[in-house]
Design a protein around this motif. Structure first.
Motif, short mmCIF file in Angstrom:
data_model
loop_
_atom_site.label_atom_id
_atom_site.label_comp_id
_atom_site.label_asym_id
_atom_site.label_seq_id
_atom_site.Cartn_x
_atom_site.Cartn_y
_atom_site.Cartn_z
N ALA A 92 -6.48 4.19 11.20
CA ALA A 92 -5.08 4.93 11.93
C ALA A 92 -4.22 4.97 11.11
CB ALA A 92 -5.14 3.00 12.19
N GLY A 93 -4.61 5.92 10.51
CA GLY A 93 -2.72 6.99 10.29
C GLY A 93 -2.28 5.89 8.96
N ARG A 94 -2.87 4.73 8.32
CA ARG A 94 -2.49 3.81 7.27
C ARG A 94 -2.90 4.05 5.43
NH1 ARG A 94 -3.66 -1.23 5.41
NH2 ARG A 94 -5.49 -0.92 6.44
N ASP A 95 -2.37 5.24 4.79
CA ASP A 95 -2.08 5.31 3.34
C ASP A 95 -1.23 4.95 2.94
OD1 ASP A 95 -4.16 7.46 4.62
OD2 ASP A 95 -2.60 8.88 4.80
N LEU A 96 -1.79 4.41 1.79
CA LEU A 96 -1.35 3.88 0.37
C LEU A 96 -1.32 4.37 -1.02
CD1 LEU A 96 0.17 1.33 -0.12
CD2 LEU A 96 -2.36 0.25 -1.15
N PRO A 97 -0.26 4.89 -1.10
CA PRO A 97 -0.21 5.36 -2.18
C PRO A 97 -0.99 4.69 -3.60
CG PRO A 97 2.22 5.02 -2.00
CD PRO A 97 0.91 4.71 -0.38
N LEU A 98 -1.81 5.74 -4.33
CA LEU A 98 -2.34 4.59 -5.81
C LEU A 98 -1.82 4.90 -6.70
CD1 LEU A 98 -6.48 4.38 -4.83
CD2 LEU A 98 -4.26 2.43 -4.60
N ALA A 99 -1.23 4.21 -7.75
CA ALA A 99 -1.15 4.76 -9.08
C ALA A 99 -1.62 4.31 -9.48
CB ALA A 99 0.84 3.96 -9.74
N PHE A 100 -2.54 5.01 -10.80
CA PHE A 100 -3.32 4.99 -11.52
C PHE A 100 -2.75 4.86 -12.97
CE2 PHE A 100 -6.30 6.93 -8.24
CZ PHE A 100 -7.54 6.37 -8.80
N THR A 101 -3.63 3.91 -13.88
CA THR A 101 -2.22 3.83 -15.47
C THR A 101 -3.94 4.34 -15.96
OG1 THR A 101 -1.06 1.58 -14.15
CG2 THR A 101 -1.68 2.37 -17.09
N PRO A 102 -3.19 5.11 -16.77
CA PRO A 102 -4.39 5.46 -18.07
C PRO A 102 -4.16 3.93 -19.18
CG PRO A 102 -1.96 6.13 -18.72
CD PRO A 102 -2.20 5.99 -17.60
N PRO A 118 -5.22 3.05 -22.40
CA PRO A 118 -4.52 2.80 -23.90
C PRO A 118 -5.45 3.70 -25.53
CG PRO A 118 -4.92 0.47 -23.20
CD PRO A 118 -5.39 0.93 -22.44
N ASP A 119 -7.11 2.46 -24.82
CA ASP A 119 -8.09 3.10 -25.71
C ASP A 119 -8.71 4.27 -25.20
OD1 ASP A 119 -8.61 1.86 -23.75
OD2 ASP A 119 -10.97 0.69 -24.57
N ASP A 120 -8.53 4.95 -24.24
CA ASP A 120 -9.03 6.26 -24.32
C ASP A 120 -8.49 7.14 -22.47
OD1 ASP A 120 -10.96 8.01 -23.09
OD2 ASP A 120 -12.58 7.33 -22.58
N PRO A 121 -7.73 7.98 -23.37
CA PRO A 121 -6.41 8.54 -22.31
C PRO A 121 -7.53 9.65 -20.86
CG PRO A 121 -6.42 9.54 -24.05
CD PRO A 121 -7.41 8.42 -24.16
N SER A 122 -8.79 9.74 -20.91
CA SER A 122 -9.91 10.57 -19.80
C SER A 122 -9.88 9.43 -19.20
CB SER A 122 -10.60 10.61 -20.66
OG SER A 122 -11.47 10.33 -21.10
N ARG A 123 -10.09 7.72 -18.96
CA ARG A 123 -9.81 6.98 -17.98
C ARG A 123 -8.93 6.33 -17.20
NH1 ARG A 123 -15.55 5.66 -18.63
NH2 ARG A 123 -16.49 6.03 -19.77
N TYR A 124 -8.48 6.14 -16.31
CA TYR A 124 -7.27 5.17 -15.39
C TYR A 124 -7.83 4.17 -14.70
CZ TYR A 124 -5.44 10.20 -16.36
OH TYR A 124 -4.33 10.51 -17.63
N GLN A 125 -6.69 3.56 -14.20
CA GLN A 125 -7.42 2.28 -13.61
C GLN A 125 -6.22 2.20 -12.71
OE1 GLN A 125 -9.08 -1.32 -15.42
NE2 GLN A 125 -7.56 -2.56 -14.61
N THR A 126 -6.84 1.66 -11.34
CA THR A 126 -5.35 1.58 -10.11
C THR A 126 -6.27 0.10 -9.35
OG1 THR A 126 -4.25 2.01 -8.44
CG2 THR A 126 -6.21 2.59 -8.68
N VAL A 127 -5.23 -0.71 -9.15
CA VAL A 127 -5.45 -1.96 -7.95
C VAL A 127 -5.29 -1.57 -6.59
CG1 VAL A 127 -5.53 -4.05 -7.63
CG2 VAL A 127 -6.06 -3.68 -10.20
N PHE A 128 -5.96 -2.25 -5.72
CA PHE A 128 -4.76 -2.63 -4.31
C PHE A 128 -5.91 -3.13 -3.65
CE2 PHE A 128 -8.94 0.22 -3.27
CZ PHE A 128 -8.47 0.25 -2.38
N VAL A 129 -4.56 -4.16 -3.22
CA VAL A 129 -5.46 -5.47 -1.97
C VAL A 129 -6.20 -4.95 -1.12
CG1 VAL A 129 -4.83 -7.54 -0.66
CG2 VAL A 129 -3.83 -6.89 -3.10
N ALA A 130 -7.31 -4.95 0.19
CA ALA A 130 -7.70 -4.57 1.46
C ALA A 130 -7.34 -6.05 1.79
CB ALA A 130 -9.38 -4.86 0.94
N ASP A 131 -5.97 -5.34 2.48
CA ASP A 131 -5.94 -6.98 3.34
C ASP A 131 -7.05 -7.16 4.83
OD1 ASP A 131 -4.54 -4.36 4.30
OD2 ASP A 131 -2.92 -5.38 4.50
N GLU A 132 -7.08 -5.50 5.37
CA GLU A 132 -7.73 -5.38 6.66
C GLU A 132 -9.09 -4.88 6.63
OE1 GLU A 132 -6.53 -5.82 9.50
OE2 GLU A 132 -4.89 -7.14 8.88
#
Length: 752
Positions: free
Chosen positions: A617-627, A629-643
């Protein structure tokens, strides 16, 4: 017990003072003898005065006695009682509510084997929040809470416990949680992650329920893959399989094309796991747009077979015929030439051209029909090298090469961004006369060539274990090929590596002043890369190395992966992204943790990872991936699945204004049922929670009454008692008593 001293005065001053006091005691004894004091009283008075000198000396030394003893450690349990509405259901064997059932089970005498009798229990009730629970409240406790939040209960109960401690130092101690609940968690945060962050193990005790015939189901929840791959290169697919009630049931994921099976991957779930993720790998042998189907199969009997996903998954991959041209130059025939030529010609990702010297400036040219560069003679300038991606130089004397070609090699690597491989030999010492060539190498050469006779044992260096040269998929037996490598007959050891270079192979038994002798090293020069191999007997890995299940030797795998790792990168093919949500099926309102891993040879500092979530339904949420510290090739992000609905997670890698890679995955967000809905006890969720935090599920077998086991489990702590004889006035009182006794005796006997 230990005795320590903290003297007021220096050692020499104490020695002098002790001698002076002893001389004074001797003089006083002589004075008493001249007064005709009987021998008995003379001895008593002299002993008292020597004792006084000793006490004075101890006072100046300031002795401190430390006594240590082991005693049972403080063992606190935080009992968390779930009072949400779901605990009011009366589906237990005795017809009592879930809440009443777990409280009754906790009073079972057999729980003594879990150390509950020896522990100090701190009671808390919780639904959406935690509160202290007094003993008088337990009998009239009601399960009427409107929500269940494990994560909030863990944090709040631990804070309330720590605030209630009389000893502030005891707040550093970590108790254990005992969770009395049915496993139905409605909290937004992941309880396992919160408990792990708090560092507190969680033991669980679920209510007993009447066993219901549960339906078993196994599905392919997600498939990620590289959208394009070179013909003959390895295609990787990250597959996630989800199960319900299929613990211990053998199944397999089958990858096929046009009905022909290509790869099979066995899948068997252990009890605490709900999802399993693995990597499927194979090499396409035909170019074009290929459609591959994935499905689940099982050999289990029909009665115990799970309901498998009916549709499976179909993925589309573009298999391209793009290849890299490699030029190899050898001054004479060596064993490494035919073996390496065979590896390059047998790999569809490379096209081989080669020159083998026959002496007096005469070369024999070799080449595959598919090569793009057709030389009419030995290359003599940069223009003739432009079509090649990688040049392999054997044991070449620079003075035998055209001067213009020597100058062109630096430009070829540093400015054109191409790759150079140097395989050392007896002529390596002649390179020292050509600074432009030695500047390209990742090592400093040894005068005279650095010949070291073998056998020379070799191993992968610690810094190279994560290198793409020695890559092996998780769980593959191909990792074993690098553990026992055949010895080298000889090496032409360099002096040391250059700054920022990576040592790939080193000797295990030969060293110089700078560490283990280097056998292979790699570094970046300008825009290109250079690999140096300090031996011409690497071909022994082909003859004596351990083969893997696919028939590949360490020699074949090393050169295939090394040439891929250093080949010039082209826009859009630099990095693969793998997305991994913590779950592919999430309840509405919960946090979704997404992990991303980047695979590629481009340095991570030169790229940026951007993501977004498309929820329909046109809902897009940007994600900020954080590297990480122990492995710069791995990232992580969190968002809430509200619907509720299907969420598509997308990620792109950007570098130099270009998109270097993309990935997408999906999760299913299901509606959040109301508290108290008709839900069964989720014992599997409780088991996963306990396993993830170092806890356990408390079991109640009939013969579990074993108090000795509980005593063995209880940890011990060491307490130290400190006795400062100066601060507690013991020495001063002793000195007063001795001198007072001396004065009283002399007064009573008339020796004053």
């Amino acid at each position: 017990m230990s005795l320590d001293y903290y003297p007021f005065l220096g050692r020499s001053v104490l020695v002098v003072l002790t001698l002076v006091l002893l001389l004074a005691v001797g003089w006083s004894a002589s004075w008493l003898r001249d007064r005709n004091v009987p021998r008995f009283w003379l001895t008593v008075l002299t002993a008292l005065r020597v004792a006084a000198v000793g006490i004075i000396l101890l006072m100046l030394l300031r002795p401190v006695i430390r006594v240590s003893r082991d005693r049972p450690a403080r063992l606190d349990r935080l009992v968390l009682v779930d009072t949400s509405a779901s605990m009011n259901r009366d589906d237990t064997p005795n017809g009592e509510t879930r809440l009443a059932n777990v409280l009754r089970r906790l009073d079972d005498p057999s729980l003594r084997r879990h150390g509950l009798r020896e522990a100090t229990l701190h009671w808390f009730a919780f639904d959406g929040h935690a509160r202290p629970l007094e003993a008088a409240e337990r009998s009239r406790l009601q399960a009427d809470g409107l929500e269940t939040d494990y994560a909030a209960a863990f944090e709040e109960a631990l804070l309330l416990y720590q605030w209630g401690l009389d000893d502030p130092g005891a707040r550093r101690l970590k108790p254990r949680f005992l969770l009395l609940s049915d496993g139905v968690d409605r909290g937004r945060l992941d309880a396992r992650a919160v408990a792990a962050r708090l560092g507190v193990p969680v033991d669980v005790l679920p209510p007993e329920t009447v066993e219901q015939p549960a339906s078993s189901r196994m599905t392919i929840a997600d498939v990620q893959h590289t959208p394009r791959v070179l013909l003959g290169s390895e295609l990787r697919m990250q597959v996630t399989v989800r199960q319900q009630g299929c613990a211990g049931v053998p199944a397999r994921v089958v990858l096929s094309e046009d009905g022909q099976t290509l790869v099979e991957q066995p899948v068997t779930f252990t009890q605490p796991r709900e999802e399993q993720q693995f990597m499927l790998q194979f090499r396409p042998d035909q170019a074009g747009v290929r459609r591959y189907a994935l499905r689940l199969d099982t050999d289990a009997p029909a009665a115990g077979a799970p309901l498998l996903s009916e549709t499976g998954r179909v993925v589309t991959v573009r298999v391209e015929t793009e290849f890299h041209d490699i030029l190899m130059v050898e001054p004479e025939w060596r064993w490494s030439f035919p073996f390496l030529r065979r590896v390059i010609e047998g790999d569809p990702a490379f096209a081989f051209s080669g020159f083998l010297s026959r002496g007096a400036g005469v070369f024999i040219q070799f080449g595959e029909p598919k090569r793009r560069v057709n030389l009419t003679g030995f290359p003599r300038s940069l223009a003739e090298l432009e079509g090649f991606d990688t040049i392999i130089l054997g044991d070449v004397r620079p003075d035998e090469l055209p001067p213009a070609l020597i100058a062109a090699l630096s430009t070829f690597v540093a400015e054109r961004g191409k790759s150079l491989v140097v395989v050392a030999g007896p002529r390596m010492g002649s390179w020292l006369r050509y600074p432009d060539l030695t500047a390209l190498l990742p090592v400093e050469l040894m005068p005279g060539g650095g010949l070291v006779e073998g056998p020379v044992p070799v191993r992968i260096s610690d810094e190279a274990r994560s290198s793409a040269v020695f890559y092996a998929p998780d769980g593959r037996t191909s990792l074993a090929r690098w553990r026992q490598l055949p010895d080298m007959d000889q090496i032409y050891a360099p002096l040391r590596k250059k700054p920022a270079a990576t040592v790939l192979l080193e000797s295990t038994g030969r060293r110089n002043a700078f560490g283990p002798l280097i056998v292979a090293a790699h570094h970046t020069v300008g825009r290109g890369q250079v690999l140096f191999v300090a031996t011409d007997t690497l071909w022994k890995w082909q003859m004596l190395g351990t083969m893997d299940g696919d028939g590949n030797t360490p020699f074949t795998v090393f050169w295939q992966q090394a040439l891929r790792a250093i080949r010039p990168e082209r826009v859009g093919t630099g990095i693969d992204i793998w997305l991994h949500p913590d779950r592919t099926r999430v309840e509405q309102g919960r946090d979704v943790v997404v992990h991303a891993r980047l695979d590629g040879s481009i340095p991570q500092r030169q790229v940026q990872l951007a993501g977004r979530v498309h929820a329909g339904a046109g809902r897009d949420l940007p994600l900020a991936f954080t590297p990480q510290p122990d492995d710069p090739s791995r990232y992580q992000t969190v968002f809430v699945a509200d619907e509720p609905g299907v969420y598509e997670i997308l990620a792109d890698v950007h570098g130099g204004g270009d998109v270097l890679g993309s990935a997408a995955t999906q999760i299913e967000v299901v509606p959040r049922p109301p508290e108290g809905a008709d839900e069964a006890v989720d014992e599997l969720a409780l088991v996963r929670l306990a396993a993830a935090t170092g806890g356990r599920q408390l079991a109640l077998p009939p013969d579990a009454d074993q108090p000795a086991a509980a005593r063995q489990e209880r940890p011990m702590e060491r307490s130290v008692s400190v006795v400062d004889l100066w601060s507690n006035l013991v020495l001063l009182l002793a000195l007063t008593l001795v001198l007072g006794t001396d004065w009283l005796l002399r007064l009573m006997r008339g020796y004053i």
